[in-house]
Design a protein around this motif. Structure first.
Motif, PDB file in Angstrom:
ATOM      1  N   LYS A   7       0.848  -1.180   0.000  1.00 32.51           N
ATOM      2  CA  LYS A   7       0.000   0.000   0.000  1.00 32.51           C
ATOM      3  C   LYS A   7       0.884   1.230   0.000  1.00 32.51           C
ATOM      4  CE  LYS A   7      -0.522   0.513   4.984  1.00 32.51           C
ATOM      5  NZ  LYS A   7      -1.453   0.735   6.081  1.00 32.51           N
ATOM      6  N   LEU A   8       0.301   2.363  -0.419  1.00 27.20           N
ATOM      7  CA  LEU A   8       1.046   3.613  -0.365  1.00 27.20           C
ATOM      8  C   LEU A   8       1.266   3.966   1.098  1.00 27.20           C
ATOM      9  CD1 LEU A   8      -0.479   5.855  -3.172  1.00 27.20           C
ATOM     10  CD2 LEU A   8       1.318   4.132  -3.296  1.00 27.20           C
ATOM     11  N   ALA A   9       2.490   4.310   1.424  1.00 26.71           N
ATOM     12  CA  ALA A   9       2.867   4.592   2.810  1.00 26.71           C
ATOM     13  C   ALA A   9       2.792   6.087   3.111  1.00 26.71           C
ATOM     14  CB  ALA A   9       4.291   4.088   3.060  1.00 26.71           C
ATOM     15  N   PHE A  10       2.485   6.394   4.339  1.00 28.29           N
ATOM     16  CA  PHE A  10       2.536   7.751   4.871  1.00 28.29           C
ATOM     17  C   PHE A  10       1.496   8.695   4.269  1.00 28.29           C
ATOM     18  CE2 PHE A  10       6.982   6.082   4.852  1.00 28.29           C
ATOM     19  CZ  PHE A  10       7.019   5.728   6.187  1.00 28.29           C
ATOM     20  N   ILE A  11       0.356   8.139   3.809  1.00 30.96           N
ATOM     21  CA  ILE A  11      -0.774   8.969   3.406  1.00 30.96           C
ATOM     22  C   ILE A  11      -2.019   8.430   4.101  1.00 30.96           C
ATOM     23  CG2 ILE A  11       0.256   9.588   1.180  1.00 30.96           C
ATOM     24  CD1 ILE A  11      -1.868   7.767  -0.149  1.00 30.96           C
ATOM     25  N   ARG A  12      -3.057   9.251   4.173  1.00 32.61           N
ATOM     26  CA  ARG A  12      -4.291   8.837   4.843  1.00 32.61           C
ATOM     27  C   ARG A  12      -5.185   7.995   3.946  1.00 32.61           C
ATOM     28  NH1 ARG A  12      -5.867  14.221   8.330  1.00 32.61           N
ATOM     29  NH2 ARG A  12      -4.042  14.105   9.666  1.00 32.61           N
ATOM     30  N   ASP A  13      -5.201   8.296   2.646  1.00 30.32           N
ATOM     31  CA  ASP A  13      -6.014   7.510   1.720  1.00 30.32           C
ATOM     32  C   ASP A  13      -5.441   6.102   1.614  1.00 30.32           C
ATOM     33  OD1 ASP A  13      -7.747   9.620   1.132  1.00 30.32           O
ATOM     34  OD2 ASP A  13      -6.511  10.320  -0.526  1.00 30.32           O
ATOM     35  N   LEU A  14      -6.321   5.125   1.412  1.00 30.49           N
ATOM     36  CA  LEU A  14      -5.879   3.738   1.279  1.00 30.49           C
ATOM     37  C   LEU A  14      -5.766   3.388  -0.195  1.00 30.49           C
ATOM     38  CD1 LEU A  14      -5.148   1.020   2.511  1.00 30.49           C
ATOM     39  CD2 LEU A  14      -7.597   0.467   2.516  1.00 30.49           C
ATOM     40  N   VAL A  15      -4.538   3.115  -0.629  1.00 25.48           N
ATOM     41  CA  VAL A  15      -4.263   2.718  -2.006  1.00 25.48           C
ATOM     42  C   VAL A  15      -3.418   1.451  -1.933  1.00 25.48           C
ATOM     43  CG1 VAL A  15      -3.249   3.393  -4.212  1.00 25.48           C
ATOM     44  CG2 VAL A  15      -4.278   5.142  -2.743  1.00 25.48           C
ATOM     45  N   THR A  16      -3.948   0.345  -2.475  1.00 25.12           N
ATOM     46  CA  THR A  16      -3.266  -0.943  -2.379  1.00 25.12           C
ATOM     47  C   THR A  16      -2.972  -1.504  -3.760  1.00 25.12           C
ATOM     48  OG1 THR A  16      -5.332  -2.186  -2.312  1.00 25.12           O
ATOM     49  CG2 THR A  16      -4.438  -1.457  -0.203  1.00 25.12           C
ATOM     50  N   TYR A  17      -2.128  -2.535  -3.781  1.00 25.75           N
ATOM     51  CA  TYR A  17      -1.753  -3.219  -5.015  1.00 25.75           C
ATOM     52  C   TYR A  17      -1.240  -4.599  -4.645  1.00 25.75           C
ATOM     53  CZ  TYR A  17       2.357  -0.938  -3.156  1.00 25.75           C
ATOM     54  OH  TYR A  17       3.316  -0.476  -2.298  1.00 25.75           O
ATOM     55  N   GLU A  18      -1.263  -5.527  -5.605  1.00 26.90           N
ATOM     56  CA  GLU A  18      -0.711  -6.859  -5.360  1.00 26.90           C
ATOM     57  C   GLU A  18      -0.271  -7.472  -6.678  1.00 26.90           C
ATOM     58  OE1 GLU A  18      -3.715 -10.371  -4.999  1.00 26.90           O
ATOM     59  OE2 GLU A  18      -4.455  -8.721  -3.744  1.00 26.90           O
ATOM     60  N   ALA A  19       0.613  -8.476  -6.578  1.00 24.57           N
ATOM     61  CA  ALA A  19       1.140  -9.156  -7.757  1.00 24.57           C
ATOM     62  C   ALA A  19       1.815 -10.456  -7.319  1.00 24.57           C
ATOM     63  CB  ALA A  19       2.132  -8.267  -8.492  1.00 24.57           C
ATOM     64  N   ASP A  60       4.998 -11.421  -8.369  1.00 25.54           N
ATOM     65  CA  ASP A  60       6.447 -11.299  -8.196  1.00 25.54           C
ATOM     66  C   ASP A  60       6.814  -9.823  -8.050  1.00 25.54           C
ATOM     67  OD1 ASP A  60       6.811 -10.123 -10.820  1.00 25.54           O
ATOM     68  OD2 ASP A  60       6.856 -12.130 -11.682  1.00 25.54           O
ATOM     69  N   LEU A  61       8.062  -9.573  -7.709  1.00 27.58           N
ATOM     70  CA  LEU A  61       8.500  -8.215  -7.406  1.00 27.58           C
ATOM     71  C   LEU A  61       8.405  -7.276  -8.603  1.00 27.58           C
ATOM     72  CD1 LEU A  61       9.494  -6.440  -5.159  1.00 27.58           C
ATOM     73  CD2 LEU A  61      11.836  -7.155  -5.680  1.00 27.58           C
ATOM     74  N   LYS A  62       8.780  -7.742  -9.774  1.00 23.38           N
ATOM     75  CA  LYS A  62       8.709  -6.891 -10.967  1.00 23.38           C
ATOM     76  C   LYS A  62       7.261  -6.485 -11.243  1.00 23.38           C
ATOM     77  CE  LYS A  62      10.282  -6.489 -15.692  1.00 23.38           C
ATOM     78  NZ  LYS A  62      11.168  -6.997 -16.717  1.00 23.38           N
ATOM     79  N   ALA A  63       6.349  -7.446 -11.157  1.00 23.68           N
ATOM     80  CA  ALA A  63       4.935  -7.150 -11.369  1.00 23.68           C
ATOM     81  C   ALA A  63       4.385  -6.258 -10.256  1.00 23.68           C
ATOM     82  CB  ALA A  63       4.136  -8.443 -11.459  1.00 23.68           C
ATOM     83  N   LEU A  64       4.879  -6.435  -9.025  1.00 28.30           N
ATOM     84  CA  LEU A  64       4.428  -5.602  -7.915  1.00 28.30           C
ATOM     85  C   LEU A  64       4.814  -4.151  -8.158  1.00 28.30           C
ATOM     86  CD1 LEU A  64       3.009  -5.843  -5.094  1.00 28.30           C
ATOM     87  CD2 LEU A  64       5.301  -5.639  -4.138  1.00 28.30           C
ATOM     88  N   GLU A  65       6.029  -3.930  -8.635  1.00 21.44           N
ATOM     89  CA  GLU A  65       6.455  -2.562  -8.923  1.00 21.44           C
ATOM     90  C   GLU A  65       5.579  -1.955 -10.016  1.00 21.44           C
ATOM     91  OE1 GLU A  65      10.348   0.231  -9.603  1.00 21.44           O
ATOM     92  OE2 GLU A  65      10.580  -1.932  -9.864  1.00 21.44           O
ATOM     93  N   HIS A  66       5.248  -2.724 -11.028  1.00 28.37           N
ATOM     94  CA  HIS A  66       4.357  -2.243 -12.086  1.00 28.37           C
ATOM     95  C   HIS A  66       2.995  -1.873 -11.505  1.00 28.37           C
ATOM     96  CE1 HIS A  66       1.350  -2.714 -15.299  1.00 28.37           C
ATOM     97  NE2 HIS A  66       2.266  -2.101 -16.031  1.00 28.37           N
ATOM     98  N   GLU A  67       2.443  -2.732 -10.663  1.00 22.41           N
ATOM     99  CA  GLU A  67       1.138  -2.465 -10.050  1.00 22.41           C
ATOM    100  C   GLU A  67       1.196  -1.259  -9.113  1.00 22.41           C
ATOM    101  OE1 GLU A  67      -1.789  -3.776 -10.840  1.00 22.41           O
ATOM    102  OE2 GLU A  67      -0.706  -4.888 -12.399  1.00 22.41           O
ATOM    103  N   PHE A  68       2.298  -1.113  -8.407  1.00 21.41           N
ATOM    104  CA  PHE A  68       2.500   0.051  -7.534  1.00 21.41           C
ATOM    105  C   PHE A  68       2.435   1.330  -8.356  1.00 21.41           C
ATOM    106  CE2 PHE A  68       6.023   2.974  -6.290  1.00 21.41           C
ATOM    107  CZ  PHE A  68       5.393   3.608  -5.235  1.00 21.41           C
ATOM    108  N   ARG A  69       3.184   1.377  -9.455  1.00 24.58           N
ATOM    109  CA  ARG A  69       3.183   2.575 -10.303  1.00 24.58           C
ATOM    110  C   ARG A  69       1.805   2.837 -10.894  1.00 24.58           C
ATOM    111  NH1 ARG A  69       8.468   4.237 -12.662  1.00 24.58           N
ATOM    112  NH2 ARG A  69      10.046   3.358 -11.294  1.00 24.58           N
ATOM    113  N   ALA A  70       1.135   1.781 -11.324  1.00 29.75           N
ATOM    114  CA  ALA A  70      -0.218   1.934 -11.864  1.00 29.75           C
ATOM    115  C   ALA A  70      -1.173   2.448 -10.787  1.00 29.75           C
ATOM    116  CB  ALA A  70      -0.713   0.602 -12.432  1.00 29.75           C
ATOM    117  N   SER A  71      -0.982   2.005  -9.558  1.00 29.19           N
ATOM    118  CA  SER A  71      -1.833   2.463  -8.455  1.00 29.19           C
ATOM    119  C   SER A  71      -1.600   3.935  -8.147  1.00 29.19           C
ATOM    120  CB  SER A  71      -1.585   1.617  -7.200  1.00 29.19           C
ATOM    121  OG  SER A  71      -2.046   0.300  -7.404  1.00 29.19           O
TER     122      SER A  71
END
Length: 114
Positions: A25-37, A39-50
């Motif tokens: 999830k995005l850290a240090f903000i109040r809004d809840l924004v999550t992502y999952e994948a 593997d790590l490469k896919a997680l980074e892609h999902e993080f950026r998309a989120s």
């Protein structure tokens, strides 16, 4: 802890042992924004998309997006420490804010590699 970084946002990396996936999830903000994948490469892609999706949603809603670590925070230190810090700041002819900034900077420089 290691964070993913993109457009000024930090994202967590957590494993789900049972499913074998990663999530965060995005850290240090109040809004809840999550992502999952899976593997790590896919997680980074999902993080950026989120992050991109979050920013787009904020624009669509006419809402200012939360920003992590805006540069100010309240700290409760107790009367005695507050008084002692105020006396030292006054003696050094600096603001209490400057004293706290210097103390935090020194602490982080001495402990960042640990």
């Amino acid at each position: 802890m290691t964070y993913l970084k993109y457009k000024g946002y930090l994202g967590t990396i957590e494993p789900d042992i049972e499913s074998g996936t990663l999530y965060g999830k995005l850290a240090f903000i109040r809004d809840l924004v999550t992502y999952e994948a899976v593997d790590l490469k896919a997680l980074e892609h999902e993080f950026r998309a989120s992050v991109d999706g979050y920013l787009e949603d904020c624009i669509a809603l006419g809402k200012a997006p939360d920003t992590p670590c805006k540069g100010s925070f309240n700290v409760r230190v107790g009367h005695d420490l507050h008084m002692a810090a105020s006396v030292v700041a006054s003696r050094e002819n600096i603001s209490l804010n400057d004293l706290a900034r210097r103390a935090l900077s020194e602490y982080i420089m001495n402990h960042a590699g640990q």
